[in-house]
Structure formats: C-alpha cells, structure tokens
Design an enzyme around this catalytic site. Structure first.
Site, PDB file in Angstrom:
ATOM      1  N   LYS A  20     -61.494 -26.680  -8.332  1.00  0.00           N
ATOM      2  CA  LYS A  20     -62.659 -26.881  -7.456  1.00  0.00           C
ATOM      3  C   LYS A  20     -63.393 -28.175  -7.825  1.00  0.00           C
ATOM      4  O   LYS A  20     -63.175 -28.733  -8.911  1.00  0.00           O
ATOM      5  CB  LYS A  20     -63.594 -25.678  -7.580  1.00  0.00           C
ATOM      6  N   ARG A  62     -73.782 -12.590  -9.118  1.00  0.00           N
ATOM      7  CA  ARG A  62     -73.619 -13.779  -8.292  1.00  0.00           C
ATOM      8  C   ARG A  62     -72.759 -13.317  -7.129  1.00  0.00           C
ATOM      9  O   ARG A  62     -73.160 -12.427  -6.393  1.00  0.00           O
ATOM     10  CB  ARG A  62     -72.945 -14.859  -9.151  1.00  0.00           C
ATOM     11  N   MET A  87     -79.447 -48.152 -11.280  1.00  0.00           N
ATOM     12  CA  MET A  87     -78.441 -47.559 -10.400  1.00  0.00           C
ATOM     13  C   MET A  87     -77.038 -48.094 -10.709  1.00  0.00           C
ATOM     14  O   MET A  87     -76.071 -47.340 -10.744  1.00  0.00           O
ATOM     15  CB  MET A  87     -78.778 -47.864  -8.935  1.00  0.00           C
ATOM     16  N   TYR A 101     -86.250 -51.876 -15.902  1.00  0.00           N
ATOM     17  CA  TYR A 101     -87.410 -51.339 -15.180  1.00  0.00           C
ATOM     18  C   TYR A 101     -88.392 -50.697 -16.140  1.00  0.00           C
ATOM     19  O   TYR A 101     -87.998 -49.985 -17.080  1.00  0.00           O
ATOM     20  CB  TYR A 101     -86.965 -50.274 -14.177  1.00  0.00           C
TER      21      TYR A 101
HETATM   22  C1  LIG Z   1     -65.353 -22.158 -12.038  1.00  0.00           C
HETATM   23  C2  LIG Z   1     -64.758 -20.827 -12.182  1.00  0.00           C
HETATM   24  C3  LIG Z   1     -63.736 -20.585 -13.125  1.00  0.00           C
HETATM   25  C4  LIG Z   1     -63.342 -21.601 -14.176  1.00  0.00           C
HETATM   26  O1  LIG Z   1     -64.325 -21.597 -15.186  1.00  0.00           O
HETATM   27  P1  LIG Z   1     -64.228 -22.531 -16.499  1.00  0.00           P
HETATM   28  O2  LIG Z   1     -65.376 -22.080 -17.322  1.00  0.00           O
HETATM   29  O3  LIG Z   1     -64.386 -23.931 -16.032  1.00  0.00           O
HETATM   30  O4  LIG Z   1     -62.923 -22.286 -17.116  1.00  0.00           O
HETATM   31  C5  LIG Z   1     -63.107 -19.341 -13.108  1.00  0.00           C
HETATM   32  N1  LIG Z   1     -63.503 -18.374 -12.239  1.00  0.00           N
HETATM   33  C6  LIG Z   1     -64.512 -18.554 -11.349  1.00  0.00           C
HETATM   34  C7  LIG Z   1     -64.901 -17.443 -10.436  1.00  0.00           C
HETATM   35  C8  LIG Z   1     -65.181 -19.779 -11.294  1.00  0.00           C
HETATM   36  O5  LIG Z   1     -66.188 -19.948 -10.428  1.00  0.00           O
END
Ligand SMILES: *Cc1c(COP(=O)(O)O)cnc(C)c1O
Length: 363
Positions: free
Chosen positions: A42, A135, A303, A255
């Site tokens: 992701k 969550r 920046m 700055y």
């Molecule tokens: C992001 C995520 C992972 C991976 O987690 P890491 O701590 O980066 O290994 C696994 N499962 C879910 C549901 C996640 O959101």
C-alpha cells in the site's frame, strides 16, 4: 507522452535495492515454518515504488499475495501483475464492485454493510474481524450476527490486525490472539492471517497461514527493541550540493534567521527540502552524511533546500561535486526517527515524488 530526460545532476536521487527487499522478504518468510508470506505494498510500497517492487517480489521472491489499501492501488498493481492475488484492505462500496470484479481483486470485507454488498458473489473475498483495535473489521456484535447468519460468500481469507505487536510482552497481543482463534475456527476452510511485521516476531502461535509484513520489507523497524538480525537497509536518498558559502560570525542562515554563525563558518546548500518529505522544520538536529562524516542540518528547512554545516576541518575536502546522503546505510531510518517528530512509517511514506528513482538488482 514521453518525458524528456534531464541531466542527473539536476535531481536528488532515490536508489532502491530490489535484491535487499527480496532478502528481507525471505528473512521474514523464514520466521515461520507453517505460513506463507504476502507483501503489503500500500501507499506506493511505503513510498518506494509499488510497480517496481511488487514485480521483483513476485518474479524473484516468489511472493504471490499482495495487500493494498484502496482500489486505485489495486488496479495499478493488477496492471503490473496479471496473475497474483490482490486484496484491498478498504473493502468495497456498491459502486466499486464492477471494477473489483473486472480486475479480479479480492475485497477485505470490514462490516455487515460491505458483506451485504458482496453477498452472493462467487468471487473470493476476505473477512476482517476486529479483535480490539477498533478500526476496520467486524465488531464483536457484528461478528456474532455474521457467524449466525452465514451469508453466501466465498471466503478465501479471515484476518485481523494488531494494536501493538511490536511490544512482545503486551497483554493485548494474547487477548487478540484468543479472539482471533475463536473466529478462525468457525471458518475453517478459509486461510487465516494475523501478523504484520511486528507480529511475525511474536512466534509461531501467531503465524497461522499467511504473514502480512509491510515496513520490514522496506528495511524499517516497526518498533522492536532491537533491529532484527538479517534485516537489510533497502534504499538511499542522495541530495546534490547546489552551492557552498562562507559566513562571517553573526551571519544567519535561511528564513527567520534560525541559525547564526558563532564563528567563521562554511555551509553547503543541498537540493532537498520539506517538499521532498524527509525533513521537517520543527525537527531539531537532523543529520546528513557527506564526505565520510555526519553533518548537521542548520536553520529552517525550506521547500526546496536545506543548509548543512561543513565548517569542521574534516569536511574541508567537500566540493559541490559530493553527494549528500539524507537516508540510507549511514543515516538510517532509526537515526532519522530519533531526531524527528516523525516515526519510521511516516518518514518512509513521506518521501517526496521529486527524486530521480533508480531500481537496482544485484549487489
Ligand atoms: C499496513 C498493514 C499491514 C502491514 O503492517 P507493517 O507494520 O507495516 O508490517 C498489515 N495489515 C494491515 C491490515 C495493515 O493495514
């Protein structure tokens, strides 16, 4: 449209070592004698580039299951890898079903509403049980309704997610494990997955059928007290020196004049700033590595540039030709996080899009 090439000297560079990512994948996979290992890619593979990294993990690492957060990421990954299994953590809404089916994506169903939308589909899906993080995932009440109702679904995976798996002794881990086992045994035909990176180090009881590491594939430490053996750093960020200046005592840099030379000083301006993500103005004492030594970032982060202090004699050989390591083997994510208000996850995913990216295979 092809993008015209510019000379490399114009850009800061991100070098990603694909072999090191594959090595980390094998290291994580080898922690379990029972479970297969997926890859969480992701957020553009935590900022390092999903469409380069996922194919390397598949072709050279043998990874066949991938997790992404949303449908855009899933469809991008499907374009790069036509055959692998892709789960999308955010699940589905009515209007996403057609796209999900068209691209052979598997939704992770997180509540009864999502389950109703998917009900009757022969295509596989995952069910996410919330075991305490509050969550995403079916709450305890929803789980009970779901397990009594047994809607017509092709469930290929049941999963849950840890609150703090990086803290091995924390009682929440065992509590979540117990809850997960109860759910898991009511859907015995599906594979089960509980472990993110930290969870893998809780031991075999937690592994089930499929591991889901993210950050450790990319060389980050989720917060384990000791950096695990064999975990490799997988990337470097290098900035270019734009200019070197000499300051007289009392001259201030940048700055709001946040840093003032107490003595004669020599500084270098480097071509990365907060738009490139790894530095924050609020950070104190951020470090870089140049000419074989650690140097301090001084003044306010702009920046498009930072200033570094190269007054000390050990930096006397530095010229505008030297590269400046911002993150990598010498300025590790651990070190950067220590002097930042940001954690390793935030530093990684915050890497900006302006770097000239190079993907390297082989040592
Ligand atoms: C992001 C995520 C992972 C991976 O987690 P890491 O701590 O980066 O290994 C696994 N499962 C879910 C549901 C996640 O959101």
């Amino acid at each position: 449209m092809s993008i015209p090439i510019v000379p490399e000297s114009a850009l800061a560079t991100m070098t990603v070592h694909l072999d090191a990512i594959i090595d980390n994948y094998q290291t994580l996979k080898s922690k379990s004698s029972t479970a297969d290992c997926a890859a969480v890619v992701k957020a553009n593979a935590y900022g390092l580039g999903m469409t380069d990294i996922a194919p390397a993990l598949y072709h050279d690492g043998g990874c066949e299951v991938f997790f992404v957060a949303n449908l855009r990421e899933a469809v991008n990954l499907r374009t790069a890898l036509p055959k692998v299994t892709i789960y999308v953590f955010n699940g589905t809404t009515e209007d996403q079903v057609e796209t999900i089916l068209e691209h052979n994506i598997r939704p992770v169903l997180n509540d009864l509403n999502q389950i109703d939308i998917w009900r009757g589909q022969p295509a596989p899906c995952a069910i996410h049980f919330d075991t305490g993080i509050n969550r995403l995932g079916l709450s305890e009440d929803e789980a009970e309704l779901f397990l009594n109702d047994r809607p017509d679904l092709n469930v290929s995976l049941v999963m849950s997610h840890f609150i703090q798996s990086e803290i091995a002794g924390h009682p929440s881990n065992e509590m979540q494990l117990d809850r997960f086992i109860r759910y898991r045994y009511q859907l015995p035909d599906a594979k089960a997955s509980l472990c993110n990176s930290g969870g893998i180090y809780l031991g075999e009881d937690y592994h089930f059928d499929l591991l889901r590491p993210g950050i450790m594939l990319y060389g980050g430490n989720p917060g384990l007290p000791k950096r695990p053996d064999g975990l490799k750093h997988v990337f470097e960020l290098y900035g270019k020196i734009l200019q070197i200046r000499h300051l007289r005592p009392g001259m201030a840099v940048g700055y709001n004049s946040l840093w003032t030379a107490a003595e004669e000083a020599r500084i270098a301006l480097v071509n990365v700033g907060y738009a490139d993500g790894t530095f924050k103005t609020s950070d104190k004492c951020a470090k870089v590595f140049v000419g074989g030594h650690v140097a301090n970032v001084i003044g306010k982060v702009s920046m498009d540039m930072i200033a570094i202090d190269i007054t000390d004699d050990k930096f006397s050989h530095i010229t505008v030709k030297d590269d400046v390591e911002l993150l990598g083997a010498n300025i590790t994510l651990e070190m950067a996080a220590e002097v930042s208000t940001l954690g390793q996850y935030e530093l990684l995913t915050g890497i900006g899009q302006r770097y000239n990216k190079k993907y390297i295979r082989g040592a």
